[in-house]
Write a protein that holds these residues in place. Sequence first.
Motif: not given
Length: 110
Positions: A53, A88-91, A93-95
């Motif tokens: 990201n 986590p985002d929708k995938n 992965e870290c936000v």
Amino acid sequence: MAAFEDFQKLDIRVGKIIEAEDFPEARKPSYKLKIDLGKEIGIKKSCAQLVKNYSKESLKGKLVLCVVNFPPRQIGPAASEVLTLGVPDKNGECVLIKPEREVPIGGKLY
């Protein structure tokens, strides 16, 4: 169930990322970060799985929240001194979690 006193044991501070570099030795794609947490705490290192990201360039100067009172954790050949917080985002992965506006670095979450 956690009590409010348990939350108060965490020292979560605002930091500013001053450096991000590749961390090729990590098992999962990661960056090594240097984060300025203000005069009281200083500059600390953190390892974070952010490559999906964020580019290294986009991280520089970004405000983040960090847990500063966990013991250092060895991540391969690097020591991570603070835990940089994200969700986590929708995938998955870290936000990064960040203040909604400019605030002084070193400020404590309450």
